[in-house]
Write a protein that holds these residues in place. Sequence first.
Motif, mmCIF file in Angstrom:
data_model
loop_
_atom_site.group_PDB
_atom_site.id
_atom_site.type_symbol
_atom_site.label_atom_id
_atom_site.label_comp_id
_atom_site.label_asym_id
_atom_site.label_seq_id
_atom_site.Cartn_x
_atom_site.Cartn_y
_atom_site.Cartn_z
ATOM 1 N N UNK A 177 0.814 -1.212 0.000
ATOM 2 C CA UNK A 177 0.000 0.000 0.000
ATOM 3 C C UNK A 177 0.849 1.264 0.000
ATOM 4 N N UNK A 178 2.163 1.084 -0.045
ATOM 5 C CA UNK A 178 3.055 2.235 -0.150
ATOM 6 C C UNK A 178 3.769 2.616 1.126
ATOM 7 N N UNK A 179 3.563 1.860 2.195
ATOM 8 C CA UNK A 179 4.263 2.161 3.443
ATOM 9 C C UNK A 179 5.730 1.760 3.312
ATOM 10 N N UNK A 180 6.598 2.524 3.923
ATOM 11 C CA UNK A 180 8.013 2.162 3.932
ATOM 12 C C UNK A 180 8.235 1.024 4.931
ATOM 13 N N UNK A 181 9.309 0.272 4.707
ATOM 14 C CA UNK A 181 9.647 -0.817 5.630
ATOM 15 C C UNK A 181 9.884 -0.261 7.025
ATOM 16 N N UNK A 182 10.544 0.890 7.107
ATOM 17 C CA UNK A 182 10.833 1.498 8.414
ATOM 18 C C UNK A 182 9.550 1.863 9.154
ATOM 19 N N UNK A 183 8.553 2.327 8.407
ATOM 20 C CA UNK A 183 7.283 2.699 9.038
ATOM 21 C C UNK A 183 6.568 1.457 9.571
ATOM 22 N N UNK A 184 6.561 0.379 8.782
ATOM 23 C CA UNK A 184 5.942 -0.867 9.232
ATOM 24 C C UNK A 184 6.675 -1.398 10.457
ATOM 25 N N UNK A 185 8.009 -1.324 10.421
ATOM 26 C CA UNK A 185 8.817 -1.813 11.541
ATOM 27 C C UNK A 185 8.525 -1.027 12.810
ATOM 28 N N UNK A 186 8.330 0.275 12.658
ATOM 29 C CA UNK A 186 8.038 1.123 13.830
ATOM 30 C C UNK A 186 6.713 0.719 14.465
ATOM 31 N N UNK A 187 5.707 0.439 13.645
ATOM 32 C CA UNK A 187 4.407 0.023 14.165
ATOM 33 C C UNK A 187 4.487 -1.361 14.819
ATOM 34 N N UNK A 188 5.295 -2.244 14.237
ATOM 35 C CA UNK A 188 5.459 -3.578 14.794
ATOM 36 C C UNK A 188 6.308 -3.554 16.058
ATOM 37 N N UNK A 189 7.149 -2.530 16.184
ATOM 38 C CA UNK A 189 8.095 -2.508 17.281
ATOM 39 C C UNK A 189 9.195 -3.526 17.059
ATOM 40 N N UNK A 190 9.505 -3.781 15.798
ATOM 41 C CA UNK A 190 10.537 -4.746 15.442
ATOM 42 C C UNK A 190 11.525 -4.112 14.478
ATOM 43 N N UNK A 191 12.585 -4.829 14.167
ATOM 44 C CA UNK A 191 13.616 -4.265 13.298
ATOM 45 C C UNK A 191 13.159 -4.248 11.841
ATOM 46 N N UNK A 192 13.744 -3.342 11.079
ATOM 47 C CA UNK A 192 13.444 -3.266 9.649
ATOM 48 C C UNK A 192 13.888 -4.542 8.947
ATOM 49 N N UNK A 193 14.958 -5.151 9.442
ATOM 50 C CA UNK A 193 15.451 -6.400 8.851
ATOM 51 C C UNK A 193 14.401 -7.497 8.967
ATOM 52 N N UNK A 194 13.775 -7.600 10.139
ATOM 53 C CA UNK A 194 12.737 -8.614 10.351
ATOM 54 C C UNK A 194 11.562 -8.396 9.407
ATOM 55 N N UNK A 195 11.111 -7.163 9.289
ATOM 56 C CA UNK A 195 9.980 -6.841 8.416
ATOM 57 C C UNK A 195 10.337 -7.102 6.963
ATOM 58 N N UNK A 196 11.535 -6.685 6.572
ATOM 59 C CA UNK A 196 11.971 -6.881 5.187
ATOM 60 C C UNK A 196 12.019 -8.373 4.845
ATOM 61 N N UNK A 197 12.470 -9.178 5.803
ATOM 62 C CA UNK A 197 12.532 -10.630 5.583
ATOM 63 C C UNK A 197 11.136 -11.207 5.398
#
Length: 336
Positions: free
Chosen positions: A160-180
Motif C-alpha cells: 500500500x506504499x508504506x516504507x519498511x521502516x514505518x511498518x517496523x516502527x508500528x510492529x516494534x521490530x527491526x526493519x530487517x525482520x519486516x523486510x525478511x
Amino acid sequence: MANNEMRILGESIYLANGDEDIYKLKFLKDNPRVYACMHSEPDFAQLIEEEKQDLIYKKLLEEPSVRKLVPEIVRHGGLIEPILIRRDTMEVIEGNSRLAVYRKLHQQGEPGDWERIQCNVVTGLTDDQQAAFLNQIHVKGKTQWSAYEKANFAYVRKDQGWSVDKVAELFGESSVTIRTRVKVVEMMKHNEDNDRSHFSYYDVLVRNTSVLKEMEKSDKLTEVLFGKIKNMESEVEEHKFTAQDLRKKLPVILKKPKVLKKFSDGKIELDEGFQLAKISKVEENVRQAWVLLDDVSRKEVSQLDQSNFNAFRQAVRRLSQQMRRINKMIEVFGTK
C-alpha cells in the motif's frame, strides 16, 4: 450506549459500547487472517463488494480456528469480549471470526439471539492507528497471528506504499525482520504458491543468504526448489521433507558442487544429496549451534526480566567455557 476510550499511538480513541445488526457489518479485507483466507482465491479483486464479503464469510467458516470457536460461543451464549468496528466504514477491525460464527449460528437457527452482536464502536481510525491496534493485539498480544499472517500484514502495508521502516516502527521490530517477512511473501507470490503451510519452506530460503546467492546464480536450483515446495503434497512419501529438513540439509549440499549439480538437475532428492555431501558429526553440531545462536537478538535480550536475564547470563558463561574447551582441541589437533 456507554462511552469508553483506548490509547493508540499516544492518542485517545473514544469507544461507544452497544450492539449491531450482524448483516450491516463488513469483514475487513486487509485483516491478515481474512487476507490469508482469500490469498488463494483467483480473481478476488475483480469481484464486487457483496461477492467479496460473501466469499470471505464462506472461507472463514472453513478455518479450523473458526470451527473451534463455534461451540465456545454457543456454550457462553454469546461473546465474552465485544468485537471492534468502525462506524464510518462498518468494517470489523477486530473480531471477524466471531462475526462469521454469529452469522452461521443465526442462519442455521441455533437457539439464542444471534442477529445482533456486542460491539465497541469507533467513529474512525487513521491507517496508522488501525495498523498499530491490529499489531498490538495480534503480533504482541494474546491472540497472536501465525508467522504467515504476520508476514502478510507487513506485505499488505508495504504494498500500500508504506516504507519498511514505518511498518517496523508500528510492529516494534527491526526493519530487517519486516523486510525478511515481506520477501518471503513476495517469493511465494513469484512462485504462485498460495498454500500457507508452505510458508516455513520459503522462510528457510529467504533467511539463508548462501541459499539465496546460489538460487540467483542457478535457475535450475530455483526451479527444482520451487517445484518441490509447491507440489509437496503430491510428492511420494519418501521424497517429502519438512522445512527443518530443508534448513539442515540444503546448506550442506551447497558446499559440494558435484552433489549440488545432481540435485539441481533433479537426479537426486534432498535426503540423498545430504547423505552424499554430509559433513562430520562434530561440524554438524557446531553448525546447528551457530544457527540457533544466530536467532538471539538484541531486542530479545533487552526484554528479559531480571530472573531470566541472570539465567541467560549463566548459560552464556557455560557456553564460553565450552568454546574455550573446543578451541583448545583445535589448537592441539590443528598441528596434525
